[in-house]
Design a protein around this motif. Sequence first.
Motif, short mmCIF file in Angstrom:
data_model
loop_
_atom_site.label_atom_id
_atom_site.label_comp_id
_atom_site.label_asym_id
_atom_site.label_seq_id
_atom_site.Cartn_x
_atom_site.Cartn_y
_atom_site.Cartn_z
N VAL A 103 -31.46 -8.05 86.48
CA VAL A 103 -29.79 -8.18 86.97
C VAL A 103 -30.48 -9.86 86.55
O VAL A 103 -29.47 -10.05 85.59
N ILE A 104 -30.23 -10.31 88.16
CA ILE A 104 -30.42 -11.62 87.38
C ILE A 104 -31.39 -11.77 87.96
O ILE A 104 -32.00 -11.78 88.93
N PRO A 105 -32.23 -13.71 87.60
CA PRO A 105 -31.02 -14.28 86.25
C PRO A 105 -30.75 -13.07 84.59
O PRO A 105 -30.59 -13.45 83.94
N HIS A 106 -31.93 -12.36 84.24
CA HIS A 106 -32.59 -11.98 83.21
C HIS A 106 -31.44 -11.20 81.95
O HIS A 106 -30.99 -11.54 81.30
N VAL A 107 -30.54 -9.88 83.02
CA VAL A 107 -29.98 -9.84 82.70
C VAL A 107 -28.46 -10.36 81.99
O VAL A 107 -28.18 -10.67 80.99
N THR A 108 -27.92 -10.65 83.38
CA THR A 108 -26.92 -12.14 82.71
C THR A 108 -27.01 -13.13 81.73
O THR A 108 -26.16 -13.72 81.38
N ASP A 109 -28.77 -14.29 82.13
CA ASP A 109 -28.99 -14.31 81.12
C ASP A 109 -28.75 -13.84 79.69
O ASP A 109 -27.98 -14.85 78.60
N SER A 110 -29.12 -12.95 79.66
CA SER A 110 -29.17 -12.56 77.75
C SER A 110 -27.47 -11.99 77.54
O SER A 110 -27.34 -12.27 76.45
N ILE A 111 -26.38 -11.67 78.68
CA ILE A 111 -25.41 -11.77 77.96
C ILE A 111 -24.79 -13.19 77.74
O ILE A 111 -23.46 -12.87 76.89
N GLN A 112 -24.74 -14.02 78.71
CA GLN A 112 -24.44 -15.84 78.28
C GLN A 112 -24.81 -15.90 77.03
O GLN A 112 -24.21 -16.57 76.05
N ASN A 113 -26.57 -15.45 76.48
CA ASN A 113 -26.68 -15.76 75.11
C ASN A 113 -25.92 -15.20 74.44
O ASN A 113 -25.52 -15.91 73.38
N MET A 114 -25.21 -14.11 74.09
CA MET A 114 -25.33 -12.99 73.00
C MET A 114 -23.64 -13.70 73.38
O MET A 114 -23.29 -13.93 71.65
N ILE A 115 -23.14 -14.25 74.24
CA ILE A 115 -21.94 -15.03 74.52
C ILE A 115 -21.49 -16.21 73.63
O ILE A 115 -20.67 -16.68 71.80
N GLU A 116 -22.52 -17.09 73.65
CA GLU A 116 -22.85 -18.28 72.98
C GLU A 116 -22.89 -17.62 71.52
O GLU A 116 -22.54 -19.15 70.52
N LYS A 117 -23.75 -17.25 71.19
CA LYS A 117 -24.48 -16.70 69.62
C LYS A 117 -22.62 -16.25 69.19
O LYS A 117 -22.65 -16.64 67.83
N SER A 118 -22.30 -15.24 69.06
CA SER A 118 -20.97 -14.90 69.11
C SER A 118 -19.58 -16.60 68.50
O SER A 118 -19.48 -15.62 67.51
N ALA A 119 -20.07 -17.06 69.50
CA ALA A 119 -19.12 -18.71 69.47
C ALA A 119 -19.18 -19.28 68.36
O ALA A 119 -18.72 -19.66 67.30
N GLU A 120 -20.79 -19.03 68.46
CA GLU A 120 -21.39 -20.26 67.09
C GLU A 120 -21.50 -19.47 65.63
O GLU A 120 -21.18 -20.54 65.09
#
Length: 85
Positions: free
Chosen positions: A32-49
């Motif tokens: 979960v940490i770091p793989h799932v949390t990193d994936s969530i963060q990447n998806m949030i950043e993609k959404s913002a971009e």
Amino acid sequence: LPRTSNITTGKVYQEVIERERRGDYLGKTVQVIPHVTDSIQNMIEKSAENAEKPEICVIELGGTVGDIESMPFVEALRQLKYRVG
């Protein structure tokens, strides 16, 4: 809003499973940490971009804080605070 604006647990775990099957984690145990949390963060950043010149990104964390199902999202947002400032 585009589809990337809606981040669900199913989408997150699907991405993590696909990355594991491609070998992106080099055969290590998926956690979960770091793989799932990193994936969530990447998806949030993609959404913002994907937005047109965003000045702000509003994130709504649904569910009940304290439920084990939402804990990866809570942790990802806590980490994101340090990642982007």
